[in-house]
Design a protein around this motif. Structure first.
Motif, PDB file in Angstrom:
ATOM      1  N   LEU A 156       0.732  -1.339  -0.007  1.00 19.27           N
ATOM      2  CA  LEU A 156      -0.025  -0.302   0.116  1.00 19.27           C
ATOM      3  C   LEU A 156       0.773   1.150  -0.162  1.00 19.27           C
ATOM      4  O   LEU A 156       0.562   2.295  -0.685  1.00 19.27           O
ATOM      5  CB  LEU A 156      -0.947  -0.039   1.217  1.00 19.27           C
ATOM      6  CG  LEU A 156      -2.120  -0.996   1.327  1.00 19.27           C
ATOM      7  CD1 LEU A 156      -2.889  -0.948   2.486  1.00 19.27           C
ATOM      8  CD2 LEU A 156      -3.054  -0.530   0.103  1.00 19.27           C
ATOM      9  N   ALA A 157       1.939   1.119   0.875  1.00 15.77           N
ATOM     10  CA  ALA A 157       2.795   2.385   0.699  1.00 15.77           C
ATOM     11  C   ALA A 157       3.348   2.624  -0.765  1.00 15.77           C
ATOM     12  O   ALA A 157       3.642   3.503  -1.321  1.00 15.77           O
ATOM     13  CB  ALA A 157       4.068   2.173   1.854  1.00 15.77           C
ATOM     14  N   GLY A 158       3.930   1.334  -1.449  1.00 14.79           N
ATOM     15  CA  GLY A 158       4.098   1.122  -2.839  1.00 14.79           C
ATOM     16  C   GLY A 158       5.112   2.333  -3.417  1.00 14.79           C
ATOM     17  O   GLY A 158       6.215   2.375  -2.681  1.00 14.79           O
ATOM     18  N   SER A 159       4.830   2.878  -4.408  1.00 13.39           N
ATOM     19  CA  SER A 159       5.741   3.979  -5.046  1.00 13.39           C
ATOM     20  C   SER A 159       6.148   5.046  -4.115  1.00 13.39           C
ATOM     21  O   SER A 159       7.441   5.696  -4.169  1.00 13.39           O
ATOM     22  CB  SER A 159       5.267   4.409  -6.140  1.00 13.39           C
ATOM     23  OG  SER A 159       3.876   5.204  -5.856  1.00 13.39           O
ATOM     24  N   ALA A 160       5.132   5.538  -3.047  1.00 16.29           N
ATOM     25  CA  ALA A 160       5.539   6.432  -2.021  1.00 16.29           C
ATOM     26  C   ALA A 160       6.694   6.141  -1.238  1.00 16.29           C
ATOM     27  O   ALA A 160       7.724   6.772  -0.891  1.00 16.29           O
ATOM     28  CB  ALA A 160       4.227   6.855  -1.242  1.00 16.29           C
ATOM     29  N   GLY A 161       6.419   4.675  -0.758  1.00 18.53           N
ATOM     30  CA  GLY A 161       7.536   4.065   0.306  1.00 18.53           C
ATOM     31  C   GLY A 161       8.634   4.024  -0.495  1.00 18.53           C
ATOM     32  O   GLY A 161       9.782   4.205   0.105  1.00 18.53           O
ATOM     33  N   ASP A 162       8.732   3.617  -1.946  1.00 18.39           N
ATOM     34  CA  ASP A 162      10.029   3.595  -2.594  1.00 18.39           C
ATOM     35  C   ASP A 162      11.073   4.789  -2.570  1.00 18.39           C
ATOM     36  O   ASP A 162      12.164   4.708  -2.888  1.00 18.39           O
ATOM     37  CB  ASP A 162       9.661   3.084  -4.163  1.00 18.39           C
ATOM     38  CG  ASP A 162       8.992   1.738  -4.140  1.00 18.39           C
ATOM     39  OD1 ASP A 162       9.345   0.792  -3.234  1.00 18.39           O
ATOM     40  OD2 ASP A 162       8.487   1.271  -5.142  1.00 18.39           O
ATOM     41  N   LYS A 163      10.296   5.819  -2.440  1.00 22.93           N
ATOM     42  CA  LYS A 163      11.064   6.964  -2.446  1.00 22.93           C
ATOM     43  C   LYS A 163      11.813   7.253  -1.138  1.00 22.93           C
ATOM     44  O   LYS A 163      12.692   8.040  -1.078  1.00 22.93           O
ATOM     45  CB  LYS A 163      10.091   8.301  -2.619  1.00 22.93           C
ATOM     46  CG  LYS A 163       9.272   8.346  -3.925  1.00 22.93           C
ATOM     47  CD  LYS A 163       8.570   9.534  -4.056  1.00 22.93           C
ATOM     48  CE  LYS A 163       7.648   9.533  -5.464  1.00 22.93           C
ATOM     49  NZ  LYS A 163       6.708  10.700  -5.363  1.00 22.93           N
ATOM     50  N   ILE A 164      11.423   6.500  -0.097  1.00 18.67           N
ATOM     51  CA  ILE A 164      12.053   6.540   0.988  1.00 18.67           C
ATOM     52  C   ILE A 164      13.110   5.389   1.505  1.00 18.67           C
ATOM     53  O   ILE A 164      14.197   5.308   1.682  1.00 18.67           O
ATOM     54  CB  ILE A 164      10.914   6.658   2.370  1.00 18.67           C
ATOM     55  CG1 ILE A 164      10.329   7.824   2.011  1.00 18.67           C
ATOM     56  CG2 ILE A 164      11.788   6.414   3.819  1.00 18.67           C
ATOM     57  CD1 ILE A 164       9.173   7.773   3.472  1.00 18.67           C
ATOM     58  N   TRP A 165      12.521   4.196   0.793  1.00  9.24           N
ATOM     59  CA  TRP A 165      13.354   3.041   0.834  1.00  9.24           C
ATOM     60  C   TRP A 165      13.001   2.255  -0.461  1.00  9.24           C
ATOM     61  O   TRP A 165      11.710   1.861  -0.737  1.00  9.24           O
ATOM     62  CB  TRP A 165      12.630   2.043   2.291  1.00  9.24           C
ATOM     63  CG  TRP A 165      13.735   0.968   2.203  1.00  9.24           C
ATOM     64  CD1 TRP A 165      15.170   0.640   2.063  1.00  9.24           C
ATOM     65  CD2 TRP A 165      13.390  -0.616   2.479  1.00  9.24           C
ATOM     66  NE1 TRP A 165      15.486  -0.532   2.279  1.00  9.24           N
ATOM     67  CE2 TRP A 165      14.650  -1.321   2.190  1.00  9.24           C
ATOM     68  CE3 TRP A 165      12.094  -1.154   2.303  1.00  9.24           C
ATOM     69  CZ2 TRP A 165      14.739  -2.694   2.592  1.00  9.24           C
ATOM     70  CZ3 TRP A 165      11.908  -2.493   2.586  1.00  9.24           C
ATOM     71  CH2 TRP A 165      13.241  -3.341   2.723  1.00  9.24           C
ATOM     72  N   PRO A 166      14.167   2.370  -1.192  1.00  8.95           N
ATOM     73  CA  PRO A 166      13.763   1.793  -2.686  1.00  8.95           C
ATOM     74  C   PRO A 166      13.200   0.532  -2.971  1.00  8.95           C
ATOM     75  O   PRO A 166      12.630  -0.015  -4.096  1.00  8.95           O
ATOM     76  CB  PRO A 166      15.058   1.833  -3.347  1.00  8.95           C
ATOM     77  CG  PRO A 166      15.880   2.891  -2.470  1.00  8.95           C
ATOM     78  CD  PRO A 166      15.257   2.753  -1.223  1.00  8.95           C
ATOM     79  N   THR A 168      10.759  -1.116  -1.054  1.00  6.81           N
ATOM     80  CA  THR A 168       9.359  -1.147  -0.516  1.00  6.81           C
ATOM     81  C   THR A 168       8.548  -2.254  -1.117  1.00  6.81           C
ATOM     82  O   THR A 168       8.045  -3.165  -0.267  1.00  6.81           O
ATOM     83  CB  THR A 168       8.657   0.252  -0.123  1.00  6.81           C
ATOM     84  OG1 THR A 168       9.390   0.947   0.615  1.00  6.81           O
ATOM     85  CG2 THR A 168       7.494  -0.008   0.558  1.00  6.81           C
ATOM     86  N   THR A 169       8.365  -1.957  -2.260  1.00  2.97           N
ATOM     87  CA  THR A 169       7.221  -2.532  -3.182  1.00  2.97           C
ATOM     88  C   THR A 169       8.034  -3.868  -3.331  1.00  2.97           C
ATOM     89  O   THR A 169       7.023  -5.026  -3.060  1.00  2.97           O
ATOM     90  CB  THR A 169       7.151  -2.020  -4.539  1.00  2.97           C
ATOM     91  OG1 THR A 169       6.719  -0.559  -4.519  1.00  2.97           O
ATOM     92  CG2 THR A 169       6.017  -2.620  -5.204  1.00  2.97           C
ATOM     93  N   LEU A 170       9.206  -4.019  -3.659  1.00  2.00           N
ATOM     94  CA  LEU A 170      10.083  -5.517  -3.984  1.00  2.00           C
ATOM     95  C   LEU A 170       9.743  -6.151  -2.409  1.00  2.00           C
ATOM     96  O   LEU A 170       9.459  -7.442  -2.563  1.00  2.00           O
ATOM     97  CB  LEU A 170      11.293  -5.509  -4.092  1.00  2.00           C
ATOM     98  CG  LEU A 170      11.903  -6.508  -4.278  1.00  2.00           C
ATOM     99  CD1 LEU A 170      11.510  -7.426  -5.343  1.00  2.00           C
ATOM    100  CD2 LEU A 170      13.638  -6.523  -4.637  1.00  2.00           C
ATOM    101  N   PHE A 171       9.975  -5.601  -1.282  1.00  2.39           N
ATOM    102  CA  PHE A 171       9.812  -6.489  -0.091  1.00  2.39           C
ATOM    103  C   PHE A 171       8.337  -6.999   0.147  1.00  2.39           C
ATOM    104  O   PHE A 171       8.278  -7.991   0.654  1.00  2.39           O
ATOM    105  CB  PHE A 171      10.186  -5.353   0.950  1.00  2.39           C
ATOM    106  CG  PHE A 171      10.256  -5.996   2.544  1.00  2.39           C
ATOM    107  CD1 PHE A 171      11.224  -7.233   2.896  1.00  2.39           C
ATOM    108  CD2 PHE A 171       9.283  -5.757   3.490  1.00  2.39           C
ATOM    109  CE1 PHE A 171      11.392  -7.840   3.856  1.00  2.39           C
ATOM    110  CE2 PHE A 171       9.555  -6.380   4.758  1.00  2.39           C
ATOM    111  CZ  PHE A 171      10.339  -7.307   5.067  1.00  2.39           C
ATOM    112  N   GLY A 172       7.433  -6.111  -0.117  1.00  3.58           N
ATOM    113  CA  GLY A 172       6.103  -6.152  -0.111  1.00  3.58           C
ATOM    114  C   GLY A 172       5.639  -7.763  -1.038  1.00  3.58           C
ATOM    115  O   GLY A 172       4.921  -8.423  -0.460  1.00  3.58           O
ATOM    116  N   LEU A 173       6.153  -7.766  -1.989  1.00  4.98           N
ATOM    117  CA  LEU A 173       5.883  -8.411  -3.082  1.00  4.98           C
ATOM    118  C   LEU A 173       6.577  -9.890  -2.645  1.00  4.98           C
ATOM    119  O   LEU A 173       5.799 -10.913  -2.792  1.00  4.98           O
ATOM    120  CB  LEU A 173       6.341  -8.276  -4.350  1.00  4.98           C
ATOM    121  CG  LEU A 173       5.396  -6.956  -5.309  1.00  4.98           C
ATOM    122  CD1 LEU A 173       6.367  -6.796  -6.671  1.00  4.98           C
ATOM    123  CD2 LEU A 173       4.046  -7.596  -5.446  1.00  4.98           C
TER     124      LEU A 173
END
Length: 203
Positions: A156-166, A168-173
């Motif tokens: 859910l943080a997705g692309s917004a979270g990627d800007k803080i920790w690149p 984020t999305t990969l970890f979630g997947l």
């Protein structure tokens, strides 16, 4: 006597209708349209809003069960609505994540596995409920739920979270696939535990 017991049960349910544990469950159901609406908010704010709504729903899920047991406010209404609220918020999150492309390609299979298992277990519980047979929740199933919730939170943080920790999305997947694998095992575990109630034994 049976009628008195039934009346007492109904009275107990009405008494707990406005209890805090049940109010938390109602709030979790109302969080579903709020979560969906947050995906239509432009910019990163929508992603962060969706994440925090989901986190709040997860916390309320823990609290309503804990408070119901601690305050002895368990009711048939709460037992019915609690799993419904859980499945609604998870299904809504996965569908919206698939719709915006956060979950795509082969990762969609993980989401389908998770949703299919929820439907399967719900069907088993409904069937076994007519036989007055309970389906216990295993420790592994609880771990599956935890991994699944954390995975969805990161997605859910997705692309917004990627800007803080690149990652984020990969970890979630990655966690979503782990949850899917645990889902297959626990789903099979439920089937195996209830199989003899579904298929009559040979005489």
């Amino acid at each position: 006597m049976a009628e008195q017991g039934l009346a007492g049960g109904r009275g107990s349910n009405w008494r707990h209708f406005g209890s805090l544990p049940n109010i938390l469950t109602y709030g979790r159901i109302l969080a579903v349209p709020a979560l969906v609406a947050s995906f239509f908010v432009t910019g990163d704010w929508g992603r962060w809003l969706a994440m925090w709504i989901f986190i709040a729903a997860g916390v309320s899920d823990f609290l309503d069960g804990y408070l119901a047991r601690a305050w002895q406010q368990q009711s048939a209404l709460g037992q019915m609505l609690d799993p419904i609220a859980d499945k609604l918020i998870v299904a809504a999150a996965l569908l919206m994540l698939a719709a915006d492309g956060t979950i795509a390609g082969w990762s969609l299979c993980a989401g389908v596995i998770i949703l299919s298992r929820e439907i399967l277990v719900s069907g088993l519980r409904e069937f076994l409920g007519t036989l007055n047979v309970g389906v216990p929740v295993t420790k592994l199933a609880k771990w599956k739920t935890l991994v699944q919730m954390v995975a969805i939170g990161f997605l859910l943080a997705g692309s917004a979270g990627d800007k803080i920790w690149p990652y984020t999305t990969l970890f979630g997947l990655t966690l979503l696939w782990i949850a899917a694998i645990l889902t297959i095992y626990t789903g099979y575990d439920y089937l195996r535990a209830t199989f003899h109630h579904v298929v009559p034994e040979d005489e």
